[in-house]
Design an enzyme around this catalytic site. Sequence first.
Site, PDB file in Angstrom:
ATOM      1  N   ASP A  33      -2.352 -63.251  26.176  1.00  0.00           N
ATOM      2  CA  ASP A  33      -1.628 -62.144  25.545  1.00  0.00           C
ATOM      3  C   ASP A  33      -0.551 -61.658  26.514  1.00  0.00           C
ATOM      4  O   ASP A  33      -0.785 -61.591  27.727  1.00  0.00           O
ATOM      5  CB  ASP A  33      -2.609 -61.009  25.221  1.00  0.00           C
ATOM      6  CG  ASP A  33      -1.993 -59.955  24.331  1.00  0.00           C
ATOM      7  OD1 ASP A  33      -1.120 -59.192  24.807  1.00  0.00           O
ATOM      8  OD2 ASP A  33      -2.382 -59.878  23.154  1.00  0.00           O
ATOM      9  N   ILE A  34       0.627 -61.312  25.995  1.00  0.00           N
ATOM     10  CA  ILE A  34       1.718 -60.857  26.875  1.00  0.00           C
ATOM     11  C   ILE A  34       1.506 -59.427  27.373  1.00  0.00           C
ATOM     12  O   ILE A  34       2.177 -58.999  28.299  1.00  0.00           O
ATOM     13  CB  ILE A  34       3.107 -60.984  26.198  1.00  0.00           C
ATOM     14  CG1 ILE A  34       3.189 -60.113  24.947  1.00  0.00           C
ATOM     15  CG2 ILE A  34       3.436 -62.434  25.900  1.00  0.00           C
ATOM     16  CD1 ILE A  34       4.582 -59.998  24.376  1.00  0.00           C
ATOM     17  N   ASN A  91      -7.969 -57.809  14.022  1.00  0.00           N
ATOM     18  CA  ASN A  91      -7.480 -56.681  13.227  1.00  0.00           C
ATOM     19  C   ASN A  91      -6.965 -57.223  11.895  1.00  0.00           C
ATOM     20  O   ASN A  91      -6.232 -58.200  11.872  1.00  0.00           O
ATOM     21  CB  ASN A  91      -6.350 -55.957  13.966  1.00  0.00           C
ATOM     22  CG  ASN A  91      -6.802 -55.362  15.275  1.00  0.00           C
ATOM     23  OD1 ASN A  91      -7.876 -54.780  15.363  1.00  0.00           O
ATOM     24  ND2 ASN A  91      -5.989 -55.514  16.299  1.00  0.00           N
ATOM     25  N   GLU A  99      -0.655 -56.160  14.027  1.00  0.00           N
ATOM     26  CA  GLU A  99       0.773 -56.115  14.321  1.00  0.00           C
ATOM     27  C   GLU A  99       1.525 -57.369  13.903  1.00  0.00           C
ATOM     28  O   GLU A  99       2.709 -57.302  13.600  1.00  0.00           O
ATOM     29  CB  GLU A  99       0.989 -55.854  15.817  1.00  0.00           C
ATOM     30  CG  GLU A  99       0.493 -54.471  16.244  1.00  0.00           C
ATOM     31  CD  GLU A  99       0.658 -54.213  17.726  1.00  0.00           C
ATOM     32  OE1 GLU A  99       1.070 -55.141  18.467  1.00  0.00           O
ATOM     33  OE2 GLU A  99       0.366 -53.090  18.148  1.00  0.00           O
ATOM     34  N   VAL A 100       0.861 -58.520  13.923  1.00  0.00           N
ATOM     35  CA  VAL A 100       1.506 -59.781  13.545  1.00  0.00           C
ATOM     36  C   VAL A 100       0.826 -60.290  12.280  1.00  0.00           C
ATOM     37  O   VAL A 100      -0.388 -60.434  12.255  1.00  0.00           O
ATOM     38  CB  VAL A 100       1.407 -60.829  14.676  1.00  0.00           C
ATOM     39  CG1 VAL A 100       2.049 -62.143  14.244  1.00  0.00           C
ATOM     40  CG2 VAL A 100       2.056 -60.313  15.949  1.00  0.00           C
ATOM     41  N   HIS A 104      -5.237 -63.806  13.737  1.00  0.00           N
ATOM     42  CA  HIS A 104      -5.456 -64.133  15.140  1.00  0.00           C
ATOM     43  C   HIS A 104      -6.652 -63.356  15.659  1.00  0.00           C
ATOM     44  O   HIS A 104      -6.998 -62.296  15.148  1.00  0.00           O
ATOM     45  CB  HIS A 104      -4.215 -63.853  15.989  1.00  0.00           C
ATOM     46  CG  HIS A 104      -3.708 -62.444  15.930  1.00  0.00           C
ATOM     47  ND1 HIS A 104      -3.033 -61.937  14.832  1.00  0.00           N
ATOM     48  CD2 HIS A 104      -3.775 -61.437  16.824  1.00  0.00           C
ATOM     49  CE1 HIS A 104      -2.695 -60.677  15.077  1.00  0.00           C
ATOM     50  NE2 HIS A 104      -3.149 -60.346  16.268  1.00  0.00           N
ATOM     51  N   HIS A 106      -8.338 -61.834  19.229  1.00  0.00           N
ATOM     52  CA  HIS A 106      -8.208 -61.493  20.637  1.00  0.00           C
ATOM     53  C   HIS A 106      -9.541 -61.819  21.304  1.00  0.00           C
ATOM     54  O   HIS A 106     -10.595 -61.459  20.771  1.00  0.00           O
ATOM     55  CB  HIS A 106      -7.941 -59.997  20.816  1.00  0.00           C
ATOM     56  CG  HIS A 106      -6.662 -59.523  20.230  1.00  0.00           C
ATOM     57  ND1 HIS A 106      -5.540 -59.272  20.997  1.00  0.00           N
ATOM     58  CD2 HIS A 106      -6.318 -59.226  18.947  1.00  0.00           C
ATOM     59  CE1 HIS A 106      -4.569 -58.842  20.203  1.00  0.00           C
ATOM     60  NE2 HIS A 106      -5.012 -58.811  18.960  1.00  0.00           N
TER      61      HIS A 106
END
Length: 119
Positions: A33-34, A91, A99-100, A104, A106
Amino acid sequence: MAYDQDNIFAKILRGEIPVEKIYEDGFAVAFPDINPQAPTHVLIIPTGPYDSLDDFAKNGTVAEIAGFWRAVGAIGRQLGVSETGYRTLANTGPDAHQEVPHFHVHLFAGKKLGPMLAE
């Protein structure tokens, strides 16, 4: 909701945005993750065009679903965090702060993570 082919994870899957891939197979791609929230914070995305966990569970093939979750376990073992433990989080939708618009997961590890939700 129609899948947005221009989301950042779709661009990563097409190779338009470079990432440091730490895992890749026919079902999943994983990369750091960035904006890490733990010493180990990896994003794991399926290779198919699914906008959320709900979409993936409803429309993914049995092979895609099994392959993806097997990849999540393999990544935990590859990172060496299976013994001490890790948390996965997906999420789904605006109330969960997704958010995207590409499903996905995490993977968080590397320290004691505390309670699930802040009070």
